[in-house]
Design an enzyme around this catalytic site. Structure first.
Site, PDB file in Angstrom:
ATOM      1  N   GLY A 314      -0.779  -4.615  -9.689  1.00 46.26           N
ATOM      2  CA  GLY A 314      -0.127  -3.339  -9.945  1.00 46.26           C
ATOM      3  C   GLY A 314       1.071  -3.123  -9.037  1.00 46.26           C
ATOM      4  O   GLY A 314       1.747  -4.073  -8.630  1.00 46.26           O
ATOM      5  N   SER A 315       1.312  -1.865  -8.667  1.00 47.90           N
ATOM      6  CA  SER A 315       2.549  -1.493  -7.968  1.00 47.90           C
ATOM      7  C   SER A 315       2.665  -2.044  -6.544  1.00 47.90           C
ATOM      8  O   SER A 315       3.749  -1.995  -5.960  1.00 47.90           O
ATOM      9  CB  SER A 315       2.686   0.029  -7.935  1.00 47.90           C
ATOM     10  N   THR A 316       1.586  -2.535  -5.961  1.00 46.05           N
ATOM     11  CA  THR A 316       1.698  -3.139  -4.628  1.00 46.05           C
ATOM     12  C   THR A 316       2.642  -4.340  -4.666  1.00 46.05           C
ATOM     13  O   THR A 316       3.184  -4.741  -3.634  1.00 46.05           O
ATOM     14  CB  THR A 316       0.317  -3.597  -4.100  1.00 46.05           C
ATOM     15  N   PHE A 317       2.863  -4.878  -5.852  1.00 48.37           N
ATOM     16  CA  PHE A 317       3.701  -6.068  -5.998  1.00 48.37           C
ATOM     17  C   PHE A 317       5.190  -5.737  -5.865  1.00 48.37           C
ATOM     18  O   PHE A 317       6.007  -6.634  -5.647  1.00 48.37           O
ATOM     19  CB  PHE A 317       3.434  -6.708  -7.367  1.00 48.37           C
ATOM     20  N   LYS A 318       5.542  -4.466  -5.996  1.00 46.53           N
ATOM     21  CA  LYS A 318       6.962  -4.078  -5.994  1.00 46.53           C
ATOM     22  C   LYS A 318       7.660  -4.372  -4.669  1.00 46.53           C
ATOM     23  O   LYS A 318       8.860  -4.658  -4.639  1.00 46.53           O
ATOM     24  CB  LYS A 318       7.087  -2.595  -6.330  1.00 46.53           C
TER      25      LYS A 318
END
Length: 634
Positions: A314-318
């Site tokens: 999810g958004s932790t990858f951004k």
């Protein structure tokens, strides 16, 4: 005349004529005797003059014999030498069926001794023992029960059943029960490692097949036991000191457990890691199990899912996309990114924001702080497929970390040749890619340590017989990004906590850097993203200006509100706060003191504790006749 001549012939002695066979036999016997006594003389001379060592060896073989030693398995300790896995001596019972005259009576007495209270278990055991005795009537050795509890052993021995014998064995025991169980693992009945570190390091900590000499008398009977003789250094087991801190492990497990229960979640994972060395201080999971009774649990519970299970981040990858763009100088912290007013069309697909937010121009810091999907896609487009893939693999995604636990999963990062038109935007916000929790924690450590990818590990050192044998040094795999880029990303991640989605991860007295994530899970029935099943996560580190700990928290399928900032961030804060106290990590609000020993004076024996400041502004504490002047450090 003739008569006399005949008489002389008659009285003439007869000459002895020997048969040729007798002569040959005589010569053969003589030669044989000569060779025998000659060989005997040569052998005696050889033994007397040249074979002192061989005679001594033969004599030793006559006086001694070798016996197998049942050595214990090496212990496992936490970094503060608290016992996590030990070996305890217990007695095992066997029987010689040939000496049993009444199999039914023997089986009944044994079953009653082992299961005195539970009738059902006693009857099952009785039938098993009876069948075993009958089928093994020609054998001399059959196990009855291995590693008996002391009370059971005493009761069975008291029965004095004919044919029963006992032998000492070691049983693996885990004194902290379910604490760090998935890391430590467990052993089987023969002390062979079956899971976790017990399995991974089985060759090192398993008992060495050692042997010792015992003295025998003229009749071959043993007159001295192995314990009276020295055991070689190589036969002593290796004990392992782990990177795990029992206090931090307990803190992480309890905080995670409370949140999983509170949200009625399917499970959860928490990792606490030193970003500079890769040492794992805690790896907590829900649900867990007790390794002392591992057979009572589903085998799926035995695995460390933090290592063996991959999931979409999810958004932790951004933050990784942002770091790559910064390193390539395709953006800057003040750069404005147009976020299309909340809708961005790529081919036939429309990318939207969480909460249906409608952002226009956002700085890079705001893109990460507000977790903008469109902002992340725009950064990925600047990088392009090849560079994005290159940086993600450099951060360790799609590859095993090399952590010392079995069943590690490499996750999924498909080669660029397999990407579709929608792959680049999807990957930029954590879809179409799967990572393990340990990969994510290791990747975030790159920002905390100044740009290096380290290998996570669980063993700190080896010891043998209380002597340090080997220290495991940290292993740095390579530099991923520059120190300048790492510092910029840290500042951006601080914004997530101070003004973005991670406000509930804030920690009193410390600057925290982190990133929230709320990943939609794939519905197994529809094979599409679920509308009500999420993985809530928060990963970060503190203190942001001098990182000591990286902490990752994931809660799987919480009910109700599922945003990472609402579910996982508070768990991060609790683990960080309590770990800081346990490890004495100094924050802004931490009181620090120094004792001025030169001003210590003798006083009376009355214990006086004064909390009042004296004229100089310091605090005087008088403990049993000692006056200590304690000055606050600035």
């Amino acid at each position: 005349m003739g008569k006399n001549r005949n008489q002389r012939k008659k009285n003439k002695p007869l000459s002895k004529k020997r048969s040729p066979k007798i002569v040959v036999r005589t010569l053969f016997v003589g030669a044989a005797l000569f060779l025998f006594f000659g060989s005997l003389a040569v052998r005696l001379t050889q033994l007397t003059l040249f074979s002192g060592e061989r005679v001594e060896k033969f004599s030793e073989q006559q006086r001694f014999r070798s016996v197998k030693l049942h050595a214990p398995r090496g212990y496992l300790f936490d970094r503060n030498h608290n016992e996590l896995a030990v070996s305890i001596p217990l007695m095992s019972a066997y029987i010689n069926p040939k000496k049993v005259t009444d199999a039914r009576s023997a089986a009944r007495n044994i079953a009653f001794s082992i299961e005195p209270k539970n009738n059902k278990k006693r009857n099952i055991l009785f039938r098993k023992l009876l069948a075993k005795l009958k089928s093994s009537s020609n054998k001399k050795f059959v196990w009855i029960s291995r590693k008996l509890e002391p009370k059971t052993y005493a009761g069975l021995k008291k029965k004095n059943i004919k044919g029963i014998g006992f032998v000492s064995e070691y049983k693996r025991f885990y004194p902290k029960r379910d604490v760090a169980a998935k890391i430590i693992g467990f052993c089987g009945i023969d002390n062979q490692g079956l899971s976790g570190l017990e399995y991974h390091y089985d060759d090192l900590i398993e008992p060495v097949q050692a042997r010792a000499k015992v003295r025998r008398d003229a009749f071959g009977r043993v007159v001295s036991m192995p314990k009276t003789l020295d055991v070689s250094e190589g036969a002593k087991p290796i004990n392992m000191i782990l990177t795990i801190d029992e206090r931090v492990q307990y803190i992480a497990e309890r905080a995670l457990e409370r949140k999983v229960i509170e949200t009625n979640a399917k499970g959860g994972i928490a990792i606490v890691m030193n970003p500079h060395t890769g040492g794992i201080l805690a790896m907590a999971e829900q649900p867990k199990f007790n390794p002392n009774n591992f057979s009572h649990y589903n085998p799926e519970r035995w695995k460390a899912h933090a290592v063996s299970h991959a999931m979409e981040p999810g958004s932790t990858f951004k933050v990784f996309v942002a770091a790559a763009a910064l390193e390539e100088r395709l953006t800057s912290s003040r750069d404005k990114i147009y976020c299309e007013n909340g809708k961005y069309k790529i081919g036939q697909r429309i990318i939207s924001e969480a909460h249906n937010s409608q952002y226009k121009n956002l700085t890079l810091l705001e893109v990460i702080a507000k977790s903008s999907n469109i902002g992340a896609v725009k950064l990925a487009e600047r990088l392009g497929k090849e560079k994005l893939f290159s940086y993600l693999t450099s951060f360790g995604f799609g590859l095993k970390t090399g952590i010392d636990l079995p069943y590690e999963n490499s996750g999924l990062l498909r080669p660029v040749s397999s990407w579709s038109l929608g792959s680049l935007p999807s990957i930029s916000f954590g879809q179409e890619v799967s990572v393990t929790p340990i990969q994510l924690a290791t990747g975030i450590s790159v920002f905390a340590n100044g740009g290096y990818l380290v290998r996570p590990h669980l063993v700190l050192a080896y010891k043998r017989d209380n002597k340090l044998e080997k220290i495991i040094k940290p292993y740095i795999r390579h530099r991923v990004i520059s120190e300048a880029t790492a510092k910029t990303v840290v500042k951006i991640m601080e914004g997530v906590v101070t003004s973005g989605t991670g406000g509930k991860a804030a920690l009193s007295g410390f600057e925290v850097a982190g990133k929230t994530g709320t990943a939609q899970k794939i519905d197994k029935l529809t094979k599409s993203y679920s509308s009500d099943k999420f993985l809530s996560s928060f990963v970060g580190f503190f203190p942001a200006n001098n990182p000591r700990l990286v902490i990752l928290v994931m809660v799987d399928e919480p009910e109700g509100i599922a945003w990472g900032g609402s579910v996982a961030a508070p768990v991060f804060s609790e683990i960080a706060s309590r770990s800081a106290r346990a490890l004495r990590i100094v924050g802004r609000n931490t009181d620090r003191y120094v004792i001025d020993w030169s001003r210590m004076t003798n006083t009376n024996n009355d214990e006086v504790v004064s909390n009042k400041s004296n004229a100089s502004g310091t605090k005087d504490l008088n403990f049993s006749g000692l006056l200590s002047i304690i000055k606050p450090l600035m």
